[in-house]
Design a protein around this motif. Structure first.
Motif, PDB file in Angstrom:
ATOM      1  N   GLY A  69       0.830  -1.190   0.000  1.00 38.85           N
ATOM      2  CA  GLY A  69       0.000   0.000   0.000  1.00 38.85           C
ATOM      3  C   GLY A  69       0.865   1.239   0.000  1.00 38.85           C
ATOM      4  N   LEU A  70       0.267   2.351   0.384  1.00 41.47           N
ATOM      5  CA  LEU A  70       0.978   3.617   0.453  1.00 41.47           C
ATOM      6  C   LEU A  70       1.274   3.968   1.902  1.00 41.47           C
ATOM      7  N   ASP A  71       2.368   4.690   2.125  1.00 43.05           N
ATOM      8  CA  ASP A  71       2.665   5.145   3.478  1.00 43.05           C
ATOM      9  C   ASP A  71       1.948   6.467   3.753  1.00 43.05           C
ATOM     10  N   ALA A  72       2.212   7.061   4.905  1.00 47.76           N
ATOM     11  CA  ALA A  72       1.514   8.290   5.308  1.00 47.76           C
ATOM     12  C   ALA A  72       1.792   9.464   4.380  1.00 47.76           C
ATOM     13  N   LYS A  73       2.878   9.381   3.626  1.00 49.24           N
ATOM     14  CA  LYS A  73       3.232  10.455   2.700  1.00 49.24           C
ATOM     15  C   LYS A  73       2.783  10.173   1.274  1.00 49.24           C
ATOM     16  N   GLY A  74       1.988   9.104   1.106  1.00 46.12           N
ATOM     17  CA  GLY A  74       1.500   8.774  -0.219  1.00 46.12           C
ATOM     18  C   GLY A  74       2.506   8.076  -1.100  1.00 46.12           C
ATOM     19  N   ARG A  75       3.534   7.471  -0.485  1.00 43.72           N
ATOM     20  CA  ARG A  75       4.567   6.773  -1.232  1.00 43.72           C
ATOM     21  C   ARG A  75       4.294   5.272  -1.201  1.00 43.72           C
ATOM     22  N   LEU A  76       4.521   4.619  -2.328  1.00 44.29           N
ATOM     23  CA  LEU A  76       4.350   3.179  -2.372  1.00 44.29           C
ATOM     24  C   LEU A  76       5.433   2.508  -1.539  1.00 44.29           C
ATOM     25  N   LYS A  77       5.021   1.680  -0.610  1.00 49.79           N
ATOM     26  CA  LYS A  77       5.975   0.979   0.237  1.00 49.79           C
ATOM     27  C   LYS A  77       6.749  -0.053  -0.577  1.00 49.79           C
ATOM     28  N   ALA A  78       7.943  -0.353  -0.132  1.00 49.22           N
ATOM     29  CA  ALA A  78       8.772  -1.376  -0.775  1.00 49.22           C
ATOM     30  C   ALA A  78       8.628  -2.685  -0.002  1.00 49.22           C
ATOM     31  N   PRO A  79       8.929  -3.822  -0.639  1.00 45.77           N
ATOM     32  CA  PRO A  79       8.954  -5.087   0.114  1.00 45.77           C
ATOM     33  C   PRO A  79       9.946  -5.002   1.267  1.00 45.77           C
ATOM     34  N   PRO A  80       9.747  -5.772   2.323  1.00 48.22           N
ATOM     35  CA  PRO A  80      10.648  -5.710   3.478  1.00 48.22           C
ATOM     36  C   PRO A  80      12.099  -5.987   3.091  1.00 48.22           C
ATOM     37  N   LEU A  81      13.011  -5.205   3.640  1.00 54.71           N
ATOM     38  CA  LEU A  81      14.426  -5.390   3.343  1.00 54.71           C
ATOM     39  C   LEU A  81      14.940  -6.734   3.845  1.00 54.71           C
ATOM     40  N   SER A  82      14.262  -7.270   4.861  1.00 54.75           N
ATOM     41  CA  SER A  82      14.669  -8.561   5.413  1.00 54.75           C
ATOM     42  C   SER A  82      14.313  -9.723   4.489  1.00 54.75           C
ATOM     43  N   LYS A  83      13.534  -9.433   3.432  1.00 49.85           N
ATOM     44  CA  LYS A  83      13.132 -10.470   2.472  1.00 49.85           C
ATOM     45  C   LYS A  83      13.467  -9.995   1.054  1.00 49.85           C
ATOM     46  N   PRO A  84      14.751  -9.991   0.688  1.00 52.02           N
ATOM     47  CA  PRO A  84      15.176  -9.429  -0.599  1.00 52.02           C
ATOM     48  C   PRO A  84      14.692 -10.211  -1.811  1.00 52.02           C
ATOM     49  N   LYS A  85      14.203 -11.425  -1.611  1.00 47.96           N
ATOM     50  CA  LYS A  85      13.706 -12.236  -2.728  1.00 47.96           C
ATOM     51  C   LYS A  85      12.195 -12.123  -2.886  1.00 47.96           C
ATOM     52  N   LEU A  86      11.594 -11.177  -2.204  1.00 44.81           N
ATOM     53  CA  LEU A  86      10.149 -10.962  -2.259  1.00 44.81           C
ATOM     54  C   LEU A  86       9.836  -9.825  -3.223  1.00 44.81           C
ATOM     55  N   THR A  87       8.748  -9.961  -3.977  1.00 44.43           N
ATOM     56  CA  THR A  87       8.273  -8.871  -4.821  1.00 44.43           C
ATOM     57  C   THR A  87       6.995  -8.292  -4.219  1.00 44.43           C
ATOM     58  N   GLY A  88       6.650  -7.078  -4.645  1.00 47.98           N
ATOM     59  CA  GLY A  88       5.468  -6.416  -4.100  1.00 47.98           C
ATOM     60  C   GLY A  88       4.518  -5.956  -5.191  1.00 47.98           C
ATOM     61  N   TRP A  89       3.243  -6.101  -4.934  1.00 42.64           N
ATOM     62  CA  TRP A  89       2.191  -5.683  -5.867  1.00 42.64           C
ATOM     63  C   TRP A  89       1.425  -4.512  -5.268  1.00 42.64           C
ATOM     64  N   TYR A  90       1.207  -3.474  -6.053  1.00 42.86           N
ATOM     65  CA  TYR A  90       0.404  -2.342  -5.602  1.00 42.86           C
ATOM     66  C   TYR A  90      -1.058  -2.766  -5.602  1.00 42.86           C
ATOM     67  N   GLU A  91      -1.560  -3.123  -4.404  1.00 43.11           N
ATOM     68  CA  GLU A  91      -2.857  -3.784  -4.311  1.00 43.11           C
ATOM     69  C   GLU A  91      -4.056  -2.857  -4.461  1.00 43.11           C
ATOM     70  N   ARG A  92      -3.832  -1.555  -4.537  1.00 45.57           N
ATOM     71  CA  ARG A  92      -4.933  -0.639  -4.813  1.00 45.57           C
ATOM     72  C   ARG A  92      -5.106  -0.409  -6.313  1.00 45.57           C
TER      73      ARG A  92
END
Length: 214
Positions: free
Chosen positions: A83-106
């Motif tokens: 999702g988006l953070d408080a500043k309207g920025r798309l969050k990145a996948p967790p740094l602790s999981k570098p093999k994970l991808t993220g989908w903009y679910e909105r």
């Protein structure tokens, strides 16, 4: 330190892959345009102009993505919703999981009518991440997205572009095209210790087939 920023005038997305820990390791940390982790990027032949682009498949119903595979560069990765953070920025996948991808679910799900967005890290402090070799893709390569409805949406790559932060084409990357499309994004260009990566790598692809049920 901000490493990777993209702006969207169309959707309001700002993607910031930034964190005090998100500092590339190895080569990239020394300012090379090679990716981090002390390893040379995977390299393939350049795009061939004039290749035929298959017609788009009919749109699918909405269904969240679970996994993405890209055979040409040996990627198989789970997908998490972002999702988006408080500043309207798309969050990145967790740094602790570098093999994970993220989908903009909105936004649209992959295969649904519209432009779906998947993002991933190029590298982190611990080494290479899932989209290290994204810029090695070429026109005609396949991107397979396994969805929660057990359908696999098969996308064909149309183009791979690198855009500097100040010349990022929001409309072209995020805008509607009248068919189901997919964008894959990661950091690109040169790395500077103060400014971070200078650009974004963007893969443009569209839906061309349905794979076997997962």
């Amino acid at each position: 330190m901000t490493l990777c920023v993209t702006f969207s005038l169309v959707t309001g997305i700002v993607w910031v892959s930034s964190d005090s820990e998100d500092t590339p390791s190895g080569t990239a940390a020394r300012g090379s345009d090679a990716a981090g982790g002390g390893r040379e990027p995977f390299r393939r032949a350049p795009h061939t102009p004039g290749e035929h682009v298959p017609a788009s498949h009919a749109p699918l119903v909405p269904s969240r993505p679970l996994k993405v595979t890209i055979p040409a560069i040996f990627i198989e990765a789970p997908v998490t919703g972002l999702g988006l953070d408080a500043k309207g920025r798309l969050k990145a996948p967790p740094l602790s999981k570098p093999k994970l991808t993220g989908w903009y679910e909105r936004g649209p799900s992959p295969g649904e009518d519209g432009t779906a967005l998947l993002v991933g890290h190029r590298d982190t402090r611990t080494g290479p991440a899932i989209f290290l070799n994204l810029n090695a893709l070429r026109r005609g390569d396949k991107v397979n997205v396994v969805r929660a409805d057990r359908r696999t949406a098969v996308f064909t790559v149309d183009a791979v572009k690198t855009y500097t932060k100040d010349k990022f084409p929001d409309d072209k990357v995020y805008g509607e095209t009248g068919r189901p499309e997919l964008r894959l994004l990661t950091c690109g260009g040169r790395f500077d210790a103060k400014a971070g990566y200078s650009a974004n790598v963007v893969v443009f692809a569209h839906l061309t087939a349905l794979g076997k049920a997962a």
